[in-house]
Scaffold this motif. Structure first.
Motif, PDB file in Angstrom:
ATOM      1  N   SER A 309       0.746  -1.166   0.105  1.00  0.00           N
ATOM      2  CA  SER A 309       0.029  -0.152  -0.072  1.00  0.00           C
ATOM      3  C   SER A 309       0.965   1.286   0.039  1.00  0.00           C
ATOM      4  CB  SER A 309      -0.887  -0.184   1.191  1.00  0.00           C
ATOM      5  OG  SER A 309      -0.037  -0.211   2.561  1.00  0.00           O
ATOM      6  N   LEU A 311       2.614   4.432  -1.010  1.00  0.00           N
ATOM      7  CA  LEU A 311       2.363   5.634  -1.894  1.00  0.00           C
ATOM      8  C   LEU A 311       3.350   6.331  -2.221  1.00  0.00           C
ATOM      9  CD1 LEU A 311      -1.307   6.101  -0.965  1.00  0.00           C
ATOM     10  CD2 LEU A 311      -0.587   4.414  -2.728  1.00  0.00           C
ATOM     11  N   VAL A 338      -0.706   3.104 -11.320  1.00  0.00           N
ATOM     12  CA  VAL A 338      -1.902   2.893 -10.408  1.00  0.00           C
ATOM     13  C   VAL A 338      -2.245   4.040  -9.614  1.00  0.00           C
ATOM     14  CG1 VAL A 338      -3.387   1.513  -8.844  1.00  0.00           C
ATOM     15  CG2 VAL A 338      -1.995   0.355 -10.467  1.00  0.00           C
ATOM     16  N   GLU A 339      -3.229   4.907  -9.726  1.00  0.00           N
ATOM     17  CA  GLU A 339      -3.502   6.022  -8.959  1.00  0.00           C
ATOM     18  C   GLU A 339      -4.346   6.039  -7.629  1.00  0.00           C
ATOM     19  OE1 GLU A 339      -5.102  10.618  -9.742  1.00  0.00           O
ATOM     20  OE2 GLU A 339      -5.799   8.905 -11.116  1.00  0.00           O
ATOM     21  N   TYR A 340      -3.994   6.520  -6.477  1.00  0.00           N
ATOM     22  CA  TYR A 340      -4.752   6.451  -5.127  1.00  0.00           C
ATOM     23  C   TYR A 340      -5.176   7.925  -4.982  1.00  0.00           C
ATOM     24  CZ  TYR A 340      -5.703   5.669  -0.426  1.00  0.00           C
ATOM     25  OH  TYR A 340      -6.275   5.584   0.860  1.00  0.00           O
ATOM     26  N   LYS A 341      -6.517   8.265  -4.874  1.00  0.00           N
ATOM     27  CA  LYS A 341      -6.572   9.542  -4.342  1.00  0.00           C
ATOM     28  C   LYS A 341      -7.392   9.781  -2.913  1.00  0.00           C
ATOM     29  CE  LYS A 341      -8.262  11.706  -8.607  1.00  0.00           C
ATOM     30  NZ  LYS A 341      -9.188  12.358  -9.371  1.00  0.00           N
ATOM     31  N   GLN A 342      -6.860  10.579  -2.099  1.00  0.00           N
ATOM     32  CA  GLN A 342      -7.052  10.505  -0.758  1.00  0.00           C
ATOM     33  C   GLN A 342      -7.998  11.791  -0.535  1.00  0.00           C
ATOM     34  OE1 GLN A 342      -3.841  10.096   1.781  1.00  0.00           O
ATOM     35  NE2 GLN A 342      -4.982  10.006   3.708  1.00  0.00           N
ATOM     36  N   ARG A 351      -3.260  13.566  -5.039  1.00  0.00           N
ATOM     37  CA  ARG A 351      -3.288  12.313  -5.904  1.00  0.00           C
ATOM     38  C   ARG A 351      -1.996  11.646  -5.766  1.00  0.00           C
ATOM     39  NH1 ARG A 351      -3.754  14.319 -11.877  1.00  0.00           N
ATOM     40  NH2 ARG A 351      -3.917  12.214 -12.221  1.00  0.00           N
ATOM     41  N   SER A 352      -2.024  10.444  -5.615  1.00  0.00           N
ATOM     42  CA  SER A 352      -0.750   9.482  -5.270  1.00  0.00           C
ATOM     43  C   SER A 352      -0.656   8.339  -6.048  1.00  0.00           C
ATOM     44  CB  SER A 352      -0.724   9.069  -3.677  1.00  0.00           C
ATOM     45  OG  SER A 352      -0.827  10.233  -2.963  1.00  0.00           O
ATOM     46  N   THR A 354       0.794   4.321  -6.491  1.00  0.00           N
ATOM     47  CA  THR A 354       1.236   3.099  -5.831  1.00  0.00           C
ATOM     48  C   THR A 354       2.788   2.907  -6.241  1.00  0.00           C
ATOM     49  OG1 THR A 354       0.706   1.476  -7.257  1.00  0.00           O
ATOM     50  CG2 THR A 354      -0.959   2.160  -5.613  1.00  0.00           C
TER      51      THR A 354
END
Length: 637
Positions: A309, A311, A338-342, A351-352, A354
């Protein structure tokens, strides 16, 4: 001093030189020198109308226009502002005066140059979402503001034909911000409520100029006065400056957090407290102070990172991969990153990406090269790579941008695998031997094969299957270092053509047909002239035409082969049976006897038909009787 016969009024947002060029055109003057000669000034002064060195009163009288109107067309107010305020940049860094930037669509509808186009920090037209063009595609020089015709570059290129380069929505936004600030009103709708939207044009200019140097290697990088709208890297750098103040306050904090320079934050602090100490920047200064206070009091937190997990912020990814936002977005769109929004408590999101997807991409990136790089590594041209792609041997990689021949990427491992297969049974020879007349280069081999109807891909397939021995000299790129024995090359081309002939894929030349039918060229030519045998427009013979010929006619040499006697005996015997040749001494000046098969079959003479396939296979076997079994099997499969 008099006045011009015809005068025209300037546009409200027009540049000084643009108005003069239109005036010359209206009065049918060949160039601006007609006007400068009338008022007694150097034409070069028109590009830099400084009020301390330049008097516009004579020009105002000539044009019958108020002098203040003429000054409004120049950047006179901007000059006064920068000289009086001691701003972070000089006037030459602020706007173009010697060269024009142009929106092709605006110019096509109404040919004049807008002042807002020539601002250094403006790169696009918000009306048509197009990049402003400042370089002529014909002469590759900047479009001079001092030219002979408002509609043309000095080289004669018509400016309405300038290329139309479309901008993304985010790029258009920056031009809207500039235009709204420059005209002092909301001409264009902008999303959000960033404090950058409220700045006056002069304050916006100071802000952009200051941070340009902070994120572009300081004074060691490209100066803002060197901005070229056709330099994509510089364009992206300028956009990055704007982006710091959009999505306020998130983007600004991200920029501060990703910097690994020890002087980055101290330099920004000095800028805010000196160059940007005006009240208009108060909201920026307050947020920056708040950031510094949090940094100083930030508690120490030890984290146990989970590799599944972990980032990395988007800003750090951009820096790590050395790519702009559009390229990163394409990687995300294509599923590479692969984008991860928090969503944070203060209602803004970050925007982060992985770490796992970044590592996979970095591993992939080692093998991704431009088409030209792949071609160079093989010693081939980009045309050959296109042929590999068209034949399905290799696929283009389209993860950085949309399909674009100028930005086509490939996996360089394709070349490594191809060379490995080709060189499985390579024969090394000294360079001196390769220069002997018994050897030819790959390029020579390719040219000879192409002339005989063998394509590049077919030739490579033959080499992979060992149809011809490959000799190599040391110290050069693969295909540039490959050599072949000339006698093997000629045999390979010959046999390949015979194989394709049996498949009705190529036609044979005269000499090749003579070899198959065991005739002389003179005999063959005479039968073509008399219409017994048809050839193509290129004077070659197709399989089906030869098949029809051997089914209908029998050459005398086939009878001699059957009865093993002389010409005279065969002719006398046939004459007694009432069988006469349709070609021969009395018919065609002795060019060769030819008989109708139907006449021979009536008398049951038992003359077998010529089997074209057997004849061709006999020629193949004779050509390669000394080769290995596997070598011959390739040709027969």
């Amino acid at each position: 001093m008099g006045s011009l016969l015809l005068t025209t009024m300037p546009r409200q947002d027009e540049t000084f030189t643009s108005f003069l060029l239109r005036t010359c055109q209206e009065n049918e003057y060949e160039s601006l020198s007609w006007i400068t000669n009338l008022i007694g000034i150097d034409i070069r002064q028109l590009a830099k109308p400084n009020p301390n060195k330049f008097n516009l009163e004579p020009l105002a009288q000539l044009l019958r226009i108020d002098e203040s109107v003429l000054w409004s067309l120049t950047f006179h107010n901007d000059i006064k502002f920068f000289e009086s305020s001691g701003g972070p940049c000089s006037f030459k860094d602020h706007a173009n005066t010697e060269y024009d930037k142009i929106c092709p669509v605006c110019f096509e509808g109404d040919p004049y140059v807008k002042k807002v186009w020539n601002l250094k920090i403006n790169m696009g037209c918000p009306i048509h979402s197009l990049r402003l063009i400042n370089k002529c595609p014909k002469c590759n020089k900047k479009i001079s503001s001092i030219r002979s015709d408002i509609n043309k570059c000095n080289c004669g290129f018509k400016l309405i034909h300038l290329p139309k380069i479309h901008l993304t929505d985010s790029e258009v936004l920056h031009s809207k911000i500039i235009a709204n600030a420059f005209f002092g009103k909301s001409l264009y709708e902008v999303p959000g409520n960033s404090p950058i939207y409220q700045l006056s044009y002069y304050s916006l200019t100071k802000l952009i100029h200051s941070f340009w140097y902070r994120i572009n290697d300081g004074r060691n990088g490209i100066g803002i006065n060197q901005i070229n709208t056709e330099n994509q890297k510089v364009f992206e750098q300028l956009i990055a400056v704007y982006n710091m103040f959009l999505n306020w306050l998130c983007n600004f904090k991200n920029t501060l957090n990703i910097s690994d320079s020890k002087t980055f934050i101290p330099n920004i602090k000095r800028d805010f407290y000196t160059k940007l100490s005006d009240p208009e920047f108060l909201v920026f200064i307050q947020e920056f102070r708040s950031y510094l206070e949090k940094e100083e009091k930030r508690p120490v937190i030890f984290r146990n990172f989970n590799t599944e997990s972990k980032l990395m912020s988007l800003g750090n990814v951009i820096k790590l991969l050395n790519m702009g936002h559009p390229s990163i977005n394409n990687l995300i769109k294509n599923g590479i990153l692969v984008e991860y929004k928090q969503i944070h408590n203060d209602s803004f999101s970050t925007r982060s990406i992985t770490i796992e997807s970044i590592n996979k991409f970095l591993e992939m990136k080692k093998y991704i090269v431009f088409k030209k790089e792949l071609a160079n590594s093989l010693g081939l041209t980009t045309k050959h790579i296109n042929l590999f792609e068209e034949s399905g041997w290799i696929k283009r990689i389209e993860i950085f941008s949309e399909k674009n021949d100028k930005k086509s990427y490939y996996d360089i491992r394709f070349g490594d695998k191809l060379v490995s297969k080709l060189e499985k049974n390579i024969i090394m020879i000294p360079e001196e031997k390769s220069k002997e007349p018994t050897f030819i280069s790959f390029s020579n081999f390719h040219n000879r094969a192409a002339v005989r109807g063998i394509s590049f891909i077919e030739l490579i397939e033959g080499l992979l299957n060992g149809a011809v021995n490959i000799y190599k000299v040391k110290g050069s790129k693969p295909f540039l270092s490959y050599y072949f024995e000339l006698k093997e090359v000629l045999s390979y081309i010959k046999i390949y053509r015979y194989e394709k002939f049996l498949e009705s894929k190529v036609s044979l030349r005269n000499v090749e047909v003579c070899e198959v039918l065991r005739l002389s060229p003179y005999q063959l030519t005479s039968w073509v002239r008399l219409g017994f045998l048809k050839n193509t427009e290129k004077n070659t013979f197709e399989y089906q035409e030869l098949k029809v010929f051997v089914d209908q006619f029998v050459p005398l040499n086939e009878l001699l082969k059957r009865y093993k006697t002389s010409y005279a005996n065969i002719a006398n015997a046939l004459r007694k049976e009432g069988i006469h040749p349709v070609s021969g001494y009395t018919v065609n000046e002795g060019a060769g006897y030819l008989f109708k098969r139907t006449e021979l079959d009536k008398h049951n003479l038992g003359i077998p038909k010529i089997n074209l396939k057997e004849r061709v296979l006999e020629l193949i076997s004779a050509e390669y009787r000394n080769k290995s079994d596997c070598y011959v099997s390739f040709l027969r499969d």
